[in-house]
Design an enzyme around this catalytic site. Structure first.
Site, mmCIF file in Angstrom:
data_model
loop_
_atom_site.group_PDB
_atom_site.id
_atom_site.type_symbol
_atom_site.label_atom_id
_atom_site.label_comp_id
_atom_site.label_asym_id
_atom_site.label_seq_id
_atom_site.Cartn_x
_atom_site.Cartn_y
_atom_site.Cartn_z
ATOM 1 N N ARG A 1 0.796 -1.237 0.000
ATOM 2 C CA ARG A 1 0.000 0.000 0.000
ATOM 3 C C ARG A 1 0.826 1.284 0.000
ATOM 4 O O ARG A 1 0.488 2.232 -0.708
ATOM 5 C CB ARG A 1 -0.982 0.009 1.167
ATOM 6 C CG ARG A 1 -2.042 -1.068 1.095
ATOM 7 C CD ARG A 1 -3.075 -0.928 2.196
ATOM 8 N NE ARG A 1 -3.999 0.163 1.917
ATOM 9 C CZ ARG A 1 -4.026 1.297 2.603
ATOM 10 N NH1 ARG A 1 -3.185 1.506 3.597
ATOM 11 N NH2 ARG A 1 -4.898 2.229 2.277
ATOM 12 N N CYS B 1 15.475 -4.991 -3.710
ATOM 13 C CA CYS B 1 16.361 -4.121 -4.489
ATOM 14 C C CYS B 1 15.515 -3.195 -5.351
ATOM 15 O O CYS B 1 15.528 -3.268 -6.584
ATOM 16 C CB CYS B 1 17.313 -4.957 -5.331
ATOM 17 S SG CYS B 1 18.535 -5.832 -4.346
#
EC number: 4.1.1.20
Length: 384
Positions: free
Chosen positions: A284, A313
């Site tokens: 979210r 990453c």
């Protein structure tokens, strides 16, 4: 005590130590309290749970036992509703692009269809029960990705399309139960609901009396439900209709907490607290810019401000920006992200071959595992 979660620091430490992190935990007491607030405000109104907020079977069974119906937007959600024993009177099927499989499943289950566009009339199974979703074409006070009643959103039938849609439904032999309205999620200004209810009530001249007016959900977690309910009931009275509501996030958000442990710290151009949870557990913040309240479960007299960074990453893998935390956190210290019961576990992913987290429910006396943690072998099982 954590704000409105119904869980103490001691209980959260116990759960993290027992089940590991990242971990979703839920309070049964707060689930019941949220439903109670809706039932009290919308007295006598049929309540449907927007399953996409959190489809965990244990939570669904609790809601079914309380008399709540289910709004489903996929074949998988329809299968969940059927699996827990929901019947034809307890299932709605929604969505802007339903598949043939979803029409067939909805027909087999006897669900009520929420029609999202005029051409969908020709796709409905024979003698379907239908609500027409109306797009009121109004700006709303939420993130663009959560605004579903705006003129440029992909949802609903435009008011000028309504007469032809009504005629097509009658000609095809379907049963019009009423109108459906849902303007978005996490709406910040309650006046948005009043404006939408007024706009849909103005369609009475086109529709005549109706059996149902379904005004969806989307209320903020701190919304004045009694005020919204009074406006919704007034709109339903214009049609002589029964009022339905479809809360999702409101029913489950505050009952849920995401527990994560500190992995370390880093300073570049900004200060970061590194966590073992990130975008794969809670999307979210990245998707909607959502801000979740944070509670650090370690002691420290001074405050320091840092960004909460996950292990992916990805530069966008942040669970919070400029979050004040007690200084002195060490590796393994526990952090709680609150209001995480909706669209948290439901949107978790296996990106980077990360197993999705376990989920546990505190029933007032003990912890119950309601979803075990995946293994990496389960993540790739379908590839073998």
């Amino acid at each position: 005590m954590l704000p409105l979660s119904g869980l103490t620091d001691e209980q959260l430490h116990q759960a993290a130590d027992r089940f590991g992190t990242p971990l979703y935990v839920y309070s049964a007491a707060e689930l019941d309290a949220a439903l109670g607030r809706v039932q009290q405000a919308f007295s006598g109104t049929r309540i449907w749970y927007a399953m996409k907020a959190n489809p965990n079977l244990t939570l669904l069974r609790r809601m079914r036992a309380a008399g709540v119906g289910f709004e489903c937007v996929s074949a998988g959600e329809l299968a969940r509703a059927e699996h827990i024993g929901a019947d034809a009177e307890g299932i709605l099927i929604n969505g802007p692009a339903k598949s043939d499989a979803e029409y067939a499943a909805g027909a087999r289950l006897g669900a009520t269809f929420i029609l999202d566009r005029p051409e969908e009339v020709a796709l409905l199974p024979a003698h379907a029960r239908v609500l027409i979703r109306v797009n009121p074409g109004l700006p709303v006070s939420t993130h663009d990705h959560l605004a579903t009643g705006a003129a440029d959103s992909k949802f609903g039938v435009r008011p000028d399309e309504l007469p032809a849609t009504l005629s097509a439904l009658r000609d095809a032999g379907h049963t019009l139960q009423g109108l459906h309205l849902h303007i978005g999620s996490a709406i910040r200004d309650a006046a948005d609901f009043g404006a939408a209810f007024e706009r849909v009530a103005a369609l009475r001249a086109m529709t005549g009396p109706l059996e149902v007016l379904d005004v969806g959900g989307g209320w903020g977690l701190d919304a004045d439900l009694h005020g919204i309910a009074a406006q919704a009931q007034a709109a339903a009275a214009v049609f002589g209709a029964a009022l339905w509501v479809e809360p999702g996030r409101y029913l489950v958000a505050r009952a849920g907490v995401l527990l994560t442990r500190v992995m370390g710290h880093k300073t570049t151009g900004r200060a970061f607290t590194l966590l073992d949870a990130g975008m794969t557990e809670l999307l979210r913040p990245m998707l909607y810019g959502a801000e979740h309240p944070v509670r650090a479960l370690w002691q420290g007299e001074q405050q320091q401000v840092s960004d909460l960074a996950g292990p992916a990453c990805e530069s966008g893998d942040l669970l919070g920006r400029d979050v004040p935390l007690p200084a002195g956190a060490t590796r393994g210290d526990l952090l709680a992200l609150l209001d995480a019961g909706a669209y948290g576990a439901a949107m978790s992913s296996n990106y980077l071959t990360r197993p999705r987290p376990a989920e546990a429910l505190w029933d007032g006396q003990e912890w119950q595992v309601i979803r075990r943690r995946e293994t990496v072998q389960e993540v790739w099982a379908a590839e073998e």
